[in-house]
Motif scaffolding. Sequence first.
Motif, PDB file in Angstrom:
ATOM      1  N   MET A 114       2.256 -44.785 -29.152  1.00 22.84           N
ATOM      2  CA  MET A 114       2.570 -45.337 -27.833  1.00 22.84           C
ATOM      3  C   MET A 114       3.845 -46.163 -27.965  1.00 22.84           C
ATOM      4  N   ILE A 115       4.825 -45.857 -27.135  1.00 21.96           N
ATOM      5  CA  ILE A 115       6.083 -46.594 -27.154  1.00 21.96           C
ATOM      6  C   ILE A 115       6.394 -47.058 -25.736  1.00 21.96           C
ATOM      7  N   GLY A 116       6.705 -48.320 -25.592  1.00 23.00           N
ATOM      8  CA  GLY A 116       7.145 -48.857 -24.312  1.00 23.00           C
ATOM      9  C   GLY A 116       8.493 -49.534 -24.482  1.00 23.00           C
ATOM     10  N   ASN A 117       9.394 -49.277 -23.549  1.00 23.68           N
ATOM     11  CA  ASN A 117      10.703 -49.939 -23.549  1.00 23.68           C
ATOM     12  C   ASN A 117      10.796 -50.886 -22.363  1.00 23.68           C
ATOM     13  N   TRP A 118      11.403 -52.031 -22.602  1.00 20.05           N
ATOM     14  CA  TRP A 118      11.645 -53.014 -21.559  1.00 20.05           C
ATOM     15  C   TRP A 118      13.118 -53.446 -21.623  1.00 20.05           C
ATOM     16  N   ILE A 119      13.609 -54.034 -20.563  1.00 24.00           N
ATOM     17  CA  ILE A 119      14.990 -54.514 -20.393  1.00 24.00           C
ATOM     18  C   ILE A 119      15.942 -53.326 -20.213  1.00 24.00           C
ATOM     19  N   PRO A 120      16.268 -52.969 -18.985  1.00 23.43           N
ATOM     20  CA  PRO A 120      17.110 -51.803 -18.731  1.00 23.43           C
ATOM     21  C   PRO A 120      18.584 -52.067 -18.981  1.00 23.43           C
ATOM     22  N   LEU A 121      19.288 -51.023 -19.444  1.00 27.43           N
ATOM     23  CA  LEU A 121      20.744 -51.045 -19.601  1.00 27.43           C
ATOM     24  C   LEU A 121      21.190 -52.321 -20.322  1.00 27.43           C
ATOM     25  N   GLU A 122      20.624 -52.517 -21.487  1.00 35.43           N
ATOM     26  CA  GLU A 122      20.845 -53.723 -22.273  1.00 35.43           C
ATOM     27  C   GLU A 122      22.174 -53.635 -23.023  1.00 35.43           C
ATOM     28  N   GLU A 123      23.121 -54.475 -22.675  1.00 37.13           N
ATOM     29  CA  GLU A 123      24.442 -54.468 -23.293  1.00 37.13           C
ATOM     30  C   GLU A 123      24.365 -55.000 -24.728  1.00 37.13           C
ATOM     31  N   PRO A 124      24.729 -54.189 -25.744  1.00 33.22           N
ATOM     32  CA  PRO A 124      24.608 -54.639 -27.138  1.00 33.22           C
ATOM     33  C   PRO A 124      25.428 -55.879 -27.463  1.00 33.22           C
ATOM     34  N   ALA A 125      26.566 -56.067 -26.762  1.00 27.44           N
ATOM     35  CA  ALA A 125      27.434 -57.214 -27.042  1.00 27.44           C
ATOM     36  C   ALA A 125      27.106 -58.410 -26.158  1.00 27.44           C
ATOM     37  N   GLY A 126      25.906 -58.447 -25.597  1.00 24.68           N
ATOM     38  CA  GLY A 126      25.551 -59.462 -24.604  1.00 24.68           C
ATOM     39  C   GLY A 126      25.218 -60.817 -25.178  1.00 24.68           C
ATOM     40  N   GLY A 127      26.082 -61.360 -26.037  1.00 20.11           N
ATOM     41  CA  GLY A 127      25.880 -62.714 -26.545  1.00 20.11           C
ATOM     42  C   GLY A 127      26.509 -63.750 -25.631  1.00 20.11           C
TER      43      GLY A 127
END
Length: 492
Positions: free
Chosen positions: A65-78
């Motif tokens: 079972m795999i669930g993903n959360w947080i859509p369109l997550e920018e990798p550089a979002g610091g």
Amino acid sequence: MRKIKKYWLFRFTASILAFLTVVPVGSVTGAASHREAPLIALDPAADNTDTYFFLDPVDGGRVVMIGNWIPLEEPAGGPNFFHFGENVRYEFNVDWDGDAIEDVVYRFTFTRNVRNGETFLQNTGPIASPTDPNLNVFYTYKVEKIIGPSPNQPASARTVLGEDLLEAPNNVGPKSFPAEGGYGKGSNIASTVYTVDQDTKVFVGPRADGFYVDLGMIFDLINFRPGTLPGNHGGGKNDVAGFNTHTIAVSVPIFQLTKNHTVPTDISDPNAIISMWSSTWRLKNRVLSETGEKPIESGNWVQVSRLGNPLVNEVVIPIGQKDLFNASLPKDDAQFAPSVLDPEVPKILKALFNIDSPPAPRTDLLAVVLGVDGLTRRPGEVVSDQLRLNVAVFPTPTSLASPLGVLGGDLAGFPNGRRPFDDVVDIELRILAGVLVPAFNVSPNNALGDGVDGPDKRYNPSFPFLATPHSGWDHRHDDTEQVIFSADSKRQ
């Protein structure tokens, strides 16, 4: 093997025709649920974007079972990179008898930890492992197992399987993860896979978003790009490419999830069929602080997001009911029947491309929400939005699997569960166009697609299956290479 596949494909089509006399209820559609409803679009940490449910292709005795959360997550979002939320419940709900009420629940809750509040950095130096003291901001989590319906149950009704487990860190870049091979190899990220409760495996952390879709095409009134109509010949843009997501993955021995706690081998055995949806819960009351402190949260837990079949709430449920859908339970899905019996997508296909689909009421769509007769439908099945999986169908080796699942003659694929590489956009566009009704299983209906045929990173061959997350240092969007699945159903 080929004769068996043809037989079950025949059974699949025949079952749809048999459903024409069944009272229809439920919901069906065409992809994942990124930002699908007005309220959840404002709450990304609770937004359930994709749910997968399949047998492990390496170890067929395990359900994943795999669930993903947080859509369109920018990798550089610091500097405040993405994480799961505190005071949020993330759950997998398993129904082993078809009544649309959860029988086993795996619940995950999170705690934020900060080593040094006097710096703006997430990591204050190179990271050699998830426990490295240079990882300044890190999250721990607790996983619990609940037998029976889960909402607002007391702690005494729950079993803690593990706590103080580590969420894998974000892939900030090569300077932060300087070990040979970078993030995921020399950095010992694999140490965040834990074993709990009779050989159950869990993983939590960022992953490359494995969903692939031309979002621009779909939401611009299904605007097929030049040269792509009917849409399944490449040429689409994967608008999820280069983005990450936050993943919770669980691998469980089959016997823990079946009603009679066995490992069924007969496809016709009702005990071989299990179903699942994922959900997110928040506390009902939230009081903001005037001094910048954490909000005070209290009250009962309320469901704010749920996901079974891909894209149900995104393109089938109308705007006025989307938030209600996220707050409701699968056992009450009869209230959404009108949106399924007369879906909007076929009307757009007719108006813009003169593509004919079966007339309303669309009872042919029941195979997705009620289960395929002889494959994923149990006696007395309650129509509800869940992924259904027959664990007696041995997983197809990845090199032979068809991304079109059952429509491609591969019984181990969607809608018999959902694997990460199943091309649910193409599958569901064709189903909405009516290919399950023989008179409409013609071109262009049976060749529709978005022109995107694979993700931008290869899936991992074993648990947790989704690829390591994109680096904030060198990621790209839109123009990334696609990992293509060829026409003969073999991965390239």
